[in-house]
Structure formats: C-alpha cells, structure tokens
Design an enzyme around this catalytic site. Structure first.
Site, PDB file in Angstrom:
ATOM      1  N   SER A 276       0.848  -1.190   0.000  1.00 43.29           N
ATOM      2  CA  SER A 276       0.000   0.000   0.000  1.00 43.29           C
ATOM      3  C   SER A 276       0.881   1.236   0.000  1.00 43.29           C
ATOM      4  O   SER A 276       1.631   1.454   0.952  1.00 43.29           O
ATOM      5  CB  SER A 276      -0.908   0.009   1.237  1.00 43.29           C
ATOM      6  OG  SER A 276      -1.599   1.237   1.344  1.00 43.29           O
TER       7      SER A 276
ATOM      8  N   SER B 154       0.128   4.438   0.337  1.00 40.48           N
ATOM      9  CA  SER B 154      -0.196   5.357   1.436  1.00 40.48           C
ATOM     10  C   SER B 154      -0.076   4.695   2.799  1.00 40.48           C
ATOM     11  O   SER B 154       0.141   5.362   3.803  1.00 40.48           O
ATOM     12  CB  SER B 154      -1.624   5.881   1.273  1.00 40.48           C
ATOM     13  OG  SER B 154      -2.567   4.832   1.472  1.00 40.48           O
TER      14      SER B 154
ATOM     15  N   THR C 259      -4.859   2.312   3.271  1.00 34.30           N
ATOM     16  CA  THR C 259      -5.999   1.675   2.619  1.00 34.30           C
ATOM     17  C   THR C 259      -6.759   0.841   3.647  1.00 34.30           C
ATOM     18  O   THR C 259      -6.196  -0.072   4.254  1.00 34.30           O
ATOM     19  CB  THR C 259      -5.537   0.807   1.441  1.00 34.30           C
ATOM     20  OG1 THR C 259      -4.699   1.607   0.581  1.00 34.30           O
ATOM     21  CG2 THR C 259      -6.716   0.269   0.641  1.00 34.30           C
TER      22      THR C 259
ATOM     23  N   GLU D 208       3.304   1.741  -7.777  1.00 28.46           N
ATOM     24  CA  GLU D 208       2.898   0.392  -8.183  1.00 28.46           C
ATOM     25  C   GLU D 208       3.966  -0.290  -9.035  1.00 28.46           C
ATOM     26  O   GLU D 208       4.321  -1.450  -8.788  1.00 28.46           O
ATOM     27  CB  GLU D 208       1.577   0.461  -8.950  1.00 28.46           C
ATOM     28  CG  GLU D 208       0.426   0.959  -8.090  1.00 28.46           C
ATOM     29  CD  GLU D 208      -0.605   1.782  -8.859  1.00 28.46           C
ATOM     30  OE1 GLU D 208      -1.535   2.279  -8.204  1.00 28.46           O
ATOM     31  OE2 GLU D 208      -0.471   1.931 -10.089  1.00 28.46           O
TER      32      GLU D 208
END
Length: 196
Positions: A87, A89, A92, A163
């Site tokens: 993740s 951030s 999530t 990603e």
C-alpha cells in the site's frame, strides 16, 4: 509519442531513485521472514493488488506456500505465517484491517509502502520503503506549484510510480530468494502452470 517516451523515462527514473531508500538489513529481514513462514499471504488493492498477485505467483514458483488474500482458496492465517501488505499510502482501509487481524492471530506483518509511519507501518514487523508518488499525493498536488518546479508528475498518474516500482522491487526480491533457496530457473519452470 514524445509524451509516452517522457512517461517511460519518468517511471524508470522513479525506480532508479527508489533504490536509495532500500536498506540491506531491512531487505534481509523481509526475505528471512518469507523463508521462515509456514504460509505467505499477500494483499494489495487495485494495481498494487496486481503487483501482489504477481509476487505470490513467483513465491509459488519458488516452492513457497503463497496465497492471495480475497481469493476463494485462501485459508486462515495463523502464528508462523506472514502477510505482505502493499500500500503506497499505508492507509488503505481493507489492507490495514486485514493486517490487524493477521497480527492478532500471531502472524508476522511485512509492509511495502511509501509511508513507514502510516497505520500499516505501525502494525508491521518489517517495512520496506518503496518511494513513489501515491494516489494520496496525486490528490494533494498543487498543479501550479508542480509546473513552476518543473515536476511533471502527470506522466505517472495516480499511484503508477509506486505500483511499478513495487513490482520491480518484488521481482528483485524473487532473485534474492532464488539465490538464498538455491533455486534455478528450471526449478521455477517446473512449478509453472501447464494448464494455460
């Protein structure tokens, strides 16, 4: 075509720059936790989830018992297992909730995130920081400020930088695990699906 080339250069630049944040001791701990686990579970949302699935596939090819959280054949998680959460951030909701359940059940939590101080990072036993522009940063961007600074983040929209950098990082981990487990490409190919 020029915009596409610039985008590719920006993505590659982010991957190269992210190497500076990798700490050998953290990587070794991350890899050893995977090696020592009875079962390895991976979780990620959206495109980070796709990176997680690609990693789980390679773990299976290595002979490691690996599962993708949310799939119908995923068993319960227990002490002696580990979960790898991806993740950008680290906030999530479904990922943070899942790792808290895993932690409560005694499993190890490994985090791949751009924010070690996030909710995910606070639960994790080991964190690997993969620097990359996340969706949250995209929401917080000041367009005029970026233009003045010459920062063309539109070339890597939303969480693209995180990603793709995570995908490359995790493929690098596969190479390290191959070496530590004394596996060859032939070993991986042996476990590759033949039903496609």
């Amino acid at each position: 075509m020029e915009l596409m080339k610039s985008s590719i250069a920006a993505i590659i630049g982010n991957i190269v720059a992210a190497e500076a944040y990798l700490v050998e001791e953290e990587i070794d701990n991350f890899e050893q936790t995977i090696i020592d686990a009875n079962n390895v579970f991976v979780i990620g949302a959206g495109r980070s989830g796709l990176a997680a699935k690609a990693f789980a596939m390679r773990l299976m090819h290595l002979g490691i018992s690996a599962y993708v959280v949310g799939e119908t054949i995923t068993p319960a998680i227990y002490e002696g297992d580990c979960i790898i959460a991806i993740s950008g951030s680290g906030e999530t909701n479904n990922i943070v909730a899942a790792v808290k359940v895993a932690k409560d059940r005694g499993s190890k939590v490994l985090a791949v995130t751009s924010y070690p101080d996030s909710s995910l990072g606070q639960v994790a036993d080991a964190i690997v920081m993969v620097k990359g522009r996340t969706k949250q940063e995209a929401e917080d961007d000041d367009y005029m400020k970026r233009k003045i600074e010459g920062n063309y983040t539109l070339l890597t929209p939303l969480g693209t930088a995180f990603e793709l950098t995570s995908l490359v990082f995790l493929d690098g981990i596969v190479s390290e695990l191959m070496n530590k487990l004394h596996k060859t490409e032939a070993d991986l190919k042996y476990r590759h699906t033949v039903l496609e």
